[in-house]
Write a protein that holds these residues in place. Structure first.
Motif, PDB file in Angstrom:
ATOM      1  N   ALA A 521      81.950  49.532  59.757  1.00 46.13           N
ATOM      2  CA  ALA A 521      80.572  49.043  59.828  1.00 46.13           C
ATOM      3  C   ALA A 521      79.823  49.779  60.933  1.00 46.13           C
ATOM      4  N   THR A 522      78.505  49.910  60.719  1.00 46.43           N
ATOM      5  CA  THR A 522      77.613  50.448  61.749  1.00 46.43           C
ATOM      6  C   THR A 522      76.458  49.467  61.922  1.00 46.43           C
ATOM      7  N   SER A 523      75.941  49.343  63.158  1.00 46.21           N
ATOM      8  CA  SER A 523      74.883  48.383  63.451  1.00 46.21           C
ATOM      9  C   SER A 523      73.686  49.099  64.053  1.00 46.21           C
ATOM     10  N   GLY A 524      72.513  48.538  63.803  1.00 47.89           N
ATOM     11  CA  GLY A 524      71.300  49.089  64.386  1.00 47.89           C
ATOM     12  C   GLY A 524      70.072  48.518  63.729  1.00 47.89           C
ATOM     13  N   GLU A 525      69.004  48.336  64.506  1.00 46.90           N
ATOM     14  CA  GLU A 525      67.717  47.856  64.012  1.00 46.90           C
ATOM     15  C   GLU A 525      67.850  46.517  63.289  1.00 46.90           C
ATOM     16  N   GLY A 526      68.686  45.626  63.843  1.00 51.34           N
ATOM     17  CA  GLY A 526      68.781  44.275  63.305  1.00 51.34           C
ATOM     18  C   GLY A 526      69.591  44.147  62.038  1.00 51.34           C
ATOM     19  N   GLN A 527      70.316  45.183  61.652  1.00 51.28           N
ATOM     20  CA  GLN A 527      71.114  45.068  60.449  1.00 51.28           C
ATOM     21  C   GLN A 527      72.481  45.722  60.645  1.00 51.28           C
ATOM     22  N   VAL A 528      73.401  45.336  59.776  1.00 51.46           N
ATOM     23  CA  VAL A 528      74.754  45.899  59.760  1.00 51.46           C
ATOM     24  C   VAL A 528      74.952  46.573  58.401  1.00 51.46           C
ATOM     25  N   VAL A 529      75.481  47.800  58.416  1.00 54.11           N
ATOM     26  CA  VAL A 529      75.796  48.519  57.176  1.00 54.11           C
ATOM     27  C   VAL A 529      77.308  48.564  57.046  1.00 54.11           C
ATOM     28  N   LEU A 530      77.833  47.822  56.067  1.00 60.47           N
ATOM     29  CA  LEU A 530      79.261  47.852  55.759  1.00 60.47           C
ATOM     30  C   LEU A 530      79.526  49.020  54.813  1.00 60.47           C
ATOM     31  N   SER A 531      80.543  49.816  55.085  1.00 59.13           N
ATOM     32  CA  SER A 531      80.866  50.985  54.267  1.00 59.13           C
ATOM     33  C   SER A 531      82.287  50.857  53.745  1.00 59.13           C
ATOM     34  N   VAL A 532      82.443  51.060  52.414  1.00 63.07           N
ATOM     35  CA  VAL A 532      83.751  51.087  51.760  1.00 63.07           C
ATOM     36  C   VAL A 532      83.858  52.419  51.035  1.00 63.07           C
ATOM     37  N   CYS A 533      84.697  53.335  51.539  1.00 63.16           N
ATOM     38  CA  CYS A 533      84.804  54.685  50.984  1.00 63.16           C
ATOM     39  C   CYS A 533      86.206  54.899  50.412  1.00 63.16           C
ATOM     40  N   ASP A 534      86.260  55.610  49.279  1.00 54.55           N
ATOM     41  CA  ASP A 534      87.558  55.919  48.672  1.00 54.55           C
ATOM     42  C   ASP A 534      87.647  57.407  48.380  1.00 54.55           C
ATOM     43  N   ASN A 535      88.805  57.833  47.910  1.00 54.90           N
ATOM     44  CA  ASN A 535      89.041  59.236  47.537  1.00 54.90           C
ATOM     45  C   ASN A 535      89.309  59.351  46.044  1.00 54.90           C
ATOM     46  N   GLY A 536      88.590  58.548  45.262  1.00 57.31           N
ATOM     47  CA  GLY A 536      88.809  58.510  43.818  1.00 57.31           C
ATOM     48  C   GLY A 536      88.164  59.669  43.079  1.00 57.31           C
ATOM     49  N   ILE A 537      87.826  59.422  41.805  1.00 53.57           N
ATOM     50  CA  ILE A 537      87.305  60.492  40.942  1.00 53.57           C
ATOM     51  C   ILE A 537      85.838  60.765  41.190  1.00 53.57           C
ATOM     52  N   GLY A 538      85.165  59.872  41.909  1.00 55.32           N
ATOM     53  CA  GLY A 538      83.767  60.124  42.252  1.00 55.32           C
ATOM     54  C   GLY A 538      82.812  59.858  41.108  1.00 55.32           C
ATOM     55  N   ILE A 539      81.514  59.925  41.409  1.00 57.10           N
ATOM     56  CA  ILE A 539      80.449  59.692  40.423  1.00 57.10           C
ATOM     57  C   ILE A 539      79.385  60.744  40.640  1.00 57.10           C
ATOM     58  N   ASP A 540      78.907  61.335  39.535  1.00 63.27           N
ATOM     59  CA  ASP A 540      77.826  62.317  39.620  1.00 63.27           C
ATOM     60  C   ASP A 540      76.599  61.653  40.271  1.00 63.27           C
ATOM     61  N   PRO A 541      75.965  62.327  41.269  1.00 64.79           N
ATOM     62  CA  PRO A 541      74.825  61.702  41.972  1.00 64.79           C
ATOM     63  C   PRO A 541      73.720  61.206  41.048  1.00 64.79           C
ATOM     64  N   ASN A 585      78.033  59.915  47.857  1.00 66.80           N
ATOM     65  CA  ASN A 585      79.249  60.698  47.706  1.00 66.80           C
ATOM     66  C   ASN A 585      80.029  60.691  49.019  1.00 66.80           C
ATOM     67  N   ALA A 586      81.353  60.630  48.911  1.00 67.08           N
ATOM     68  CA  ALA A 586      82.220  60.629  50.089  1.00 67.08           C
ATOM     69  C   ALA A 586      82.783  62.025  50.323  1.00 67.08           C
ATOM     70  N   ASP A 587      83.052  62.332  51.591  1.00 65.79           N
ATOM     71  CA  ASP A 587      83.652  63.630  51.929  1.00 65.79           C
ATOM     72  C   ASP A 587      85.042  63.763  51.338  1.00 65.79           C
ATOM     73  N   THR A 588      85.685  62.654  51.013  1.00 64.64           N
ATOM     74  CA  THR A 588      87.051  62.679  50.479  1.00 64.64           C
ATOM     75  C   THR A 588      87.086  62.965  48.989  1.00 64.64           C
ATOM     76  N   GLY A 589      85.927  63.131  48.373  1.00 63.66           N
ATOM     77  CA  GLY A 589      85.879  63.398  46.946  1.00 63.66           C
ATOM     78  C   GLY A 589      85.509  62.183  46.110  1.00 63.66           C
ATOM     79  N   GLY A 590      85.621  60.987  46.656  1.00 60.35           N
ATOM     80  CA  GLY A 590      85.264  59.774  45.936  1.00 60.35           C
ATOM     81  C   GLY A 590      83.839  59.344  46.256  1.00 60.35           C
ATOM     82  N   VAL A 591      83.626  58.026  46.393  1.00 62.27           N
ATOM     83  CA  VAL A 591      82.302  57.502  46.681  1.00 62.27           C
ATOM     84  C   VAL A 591      82.367  56.552  47.866  1.00 62.27           C
ATOM     85  N   CYS A 592      81.222  56.360  48.514  1.00 57.58           N
ATOM     86  CA  CYS A 592      81.053  55.363  49.570  1.00 57.58           C
ATOM     87  C   CYS A 592      80.039  54.328  49.069  1.00 57.58           C
TER      88      CYS A 592
END
Length: 602
Positions: A521-541, A585-592
């Motif tokens: 998670a990252t916090s700032g400006e009164g909100q929290v951004v939860l991130s769930v990233c994987d290294n799966g097959i990914g999705i075209d943008p 898109n995730a750097d690991t090849g999957g999605v965030c």
């Protein structure tokens, strides 16, 4: 009212004679809703595919005709940039274009010269002097203006027949040439039979003209353009050859007709593919989808009619709503029989109690024995109805259980056809269970409370991870997590959101590497951004937004299965809490998957 009081009230309702009929009516309504959803989904998906194929045909035709127009303008540019274009120069220009490679379907590129009656004999003598002793302008006859074909490449085969042909002698060609001359732009003729036809495989055709004016001559008005006219760069087209060049072998599940003009009649039919003729004129042919549109090609109009073939909607897709309906009715009848059996058992219990009361009057010992027996019977009945009430919360599970029971009861070994049919029943039952379960969750999201509380995000994540603990262990998946700060949302709903995201990561993991999921998670400006990233097959943008549409499944060809509701439910929950969810898109090849919510400090 306590727990036991509510249970007794529910048991009484369950034993009522009308309960079984009420359950039957409600379950049939639920089955009808499932059938309607499935039927609409199948037809909407088929209609979207048809609209895409129509757009593909239309775009291909328009782009290719614009490309042919550009070829003509290239020929005109050659004349404007040269003092004199020779036959060899025209041939070299044609070979440079590589027509067969880049512009398949065009019959050739030619030049028709404007010749006055006074210059006709000199023109014929000049061409014969180039090594064509048999050259002449045809058809014979006196005319105010001649426009013989002087250059035409490739200068072989059918095209030799057009050498010297006066295109002004034929009304349809002449009308297009005069229109091009007057507007100073490309003009296309109506339907004609080309002089290139030999009597074998005769096709309808048309021509495209671009006027050439003498260099330096004024062309500001129609009269000036008529006086300055030097000739025409043009291309002839055989319609079937053109369509094969543009669309290749065509599309097996759709067929199309092309008409000359803005109407459709047998006389204006320009082209129909080979398959179309087998169905379009049959009285019983009723296509699932059809489309009529007009195409503006230069100053000309074509009408395009596209319709589906009988096999456009596959048999599997067509019977899907029926499978849902039949499976649902089977479950509905089983529920009715079970609930009705409970009510009848209640009547038998009452009768037994009456008998025991009568026996009580006769003997105290008999009364005690009957009282004990009645207590045991009622205890068993309460236990049975409690278990039954629990299972009635998810009645669709009975369909899958029934299919599994059928698999066990059928004697082995099964024939391949029977095994395939039984597997289809099991798959349909499982699919129906998942679909109705996820649909119930999705509809329940519309009753989310308007106010939410402060949620322990770490606790919600812990529950979600626990739900998939066995799957992670079996597949060798690894989870990398960091502490999550509190956020404003219902904790149970946040667990549902995280579970849907983890479920997608498992379903669409890459088969060449173990699944790895990172959560922070990252916090700032009164909100929290939860991130769930994987290294799966990914999705075209380009599909990042579509994954949140209900019933949307973009990776069905990867072997994964699902209902297409999970991420839609997640989006609904997050937005109801005043948050936002999106995919990157995730750097690991999957999605965030990112979830933005109000922080606990707000």
């Amino acid at each position: 009212m306590g727990i036991f009081g509510r249970r007794e009230t529910f048991t009484e309702i369950l034993r009522h004679p009308m309960t079984a009929w009420t359950v039957l009516v409600l379950s049939l309504l639920l089955t009808g809703l499932a059938w309607w959803i499935s039927n609409n989904f199948v037809h909407q998906r088929a209609e979207d595919r048809f609209r895409f194929e129509v757009a593909d045909i239309t775009t291909s035709l328009q782009k290719r005709m614009r490309a042919y127009e550009a070829v003509l303008r290239g020929g005109a540019g050659l004349f404007e940039a040269s003092d004199r274009v020779t036959r060899q120069g025209w041939k070299k220009f044609f070979s440079t274009l590589r027509i067969d490679q880049y512009f398949p379907g065009i019959q050739g590129i030619g030049y028709g010269q404007v010749v006055s009656p006074a210059d006709l004999s000199g023109h014929i003598a000049a061409v014969r002097g180039e090594g064509f002793p048999d050259y002449t302008v045809y058809p014979e006859g006196k005319r105010e203006t001649y426009t013989p074909v002087v250059y035409l490449e490739p200068f072989t085969g059918r095209n030799l027949r057009a050498f010297g042909y006066d295109m002004f002698s034929e009304p349809v060609r002449r009308a297009a040439m005069e229109r091009a001359r007057d507007i100073g732009n490309v003009s296309m003729s109506g339907t004609v039979t080309l002089v290139q036809e030999t009597g074998t495989d005769v096709q309808q055709g048309f021509l495209m003209y671009l006027p050439l004016y003498r260099q330096g001559a004024p062309t500001g008005t129609i009269e000036q353009r008529r006086v300055a006219l030097q000739g025409f760069v043009y291309s002839p087209f055989r319609i079937k050859d053109l369509m094969r060049g543009i669309l290749g072998s065509g599309m097996a599940d759709v067929s199309f007709h092309l008409y000359d003009g803005d109407g459709m009649s047998p006389q204006s039919l320009l082209y129909d593919d080979d398959v179309a003729g087998q169905f379009i004129h049959r009285p019983d042919h009723r296509p699932d989808f059809d489309s009529t549109s007009t195409l503006a090609i230069g100053d000309h109009v074509w009408t395009l009619y596209v319709h589906t073939m009988p096999e456009f909607i596959s048999v599997v897709d067509a019977i899907q709503p029926s499978v849902v309906a039949v499976g649902g009715i089977v479950v509905d009848l089983l529920l009715f029989l079970i609930v009705n059996s409970v009510a009848r058992q209640r009547k038998r219990a009452v009768a037994m109690a009456d008998d025991m009361t009568e026996e009580l009057r006769r003997s105290k010992n008999v009364l005690l024995e009957k009282a004990d027996a009645l207590e045991r019977v009622n205890g068993s009945l309460d236990q049975f109805t409690h278990v039954l009430a629990h299972h009635l919360q998810e009645p669709v599970r009975l369909q899958y259980a029934f299919a599994q029971l059928l698999e066990m009861l059928v004697p082995a070994p099964l024939s391949p056809e029977a095994k395939k049919a039984l597997d289809r029943v099991l798959g349909g039952a499982h699919r129906l269970h998942d679909l109705l379960h996820d649909a119930e969750l999705y509809l329940s999201a519309y009753r989310l409370p308007q106010t939410v509380g402060l949620c322990d995000a770490d606790a919600a994540l812990e529950v979600a991870l626990h739900n998939f603990e066995r799957t992670f262990t079996d597949t060798g998946a690894t989870i990398e997590r960091q502490p999550l700060p509190p956020v404003w949302i219902s904790q149970s709903y946040l667990t549902d959101v995280l579970s849907a995201i983890l479920d997608n990561a498992i379903r669409f993991h890459h088969h060449d590497r173990p699944l790895h999921v990172k959560i922070w998670a990252t916090s700032g400006e009164g909100q929290v951004v939860l991130s769930v990233c994987d290294n799966g097959i990914g999705i075209d943008p380009q599909y990042h937004a579509r994954v949140f549409d209900v019933f949307e499944q973009l990776n069905q060809n990867q072997g994964a299965s699902g209902t297409g509701i999970g991420l839609s439910l997640a989006k609904r929950i997050v937005e109801s809490a005043g948050g936002r969810i999106w995919i990157e898109n995730a750097d690991t090849g999957g999605v965030c998957v990112r979830i933005a919510l109000r922080s606990g400090g707000e």
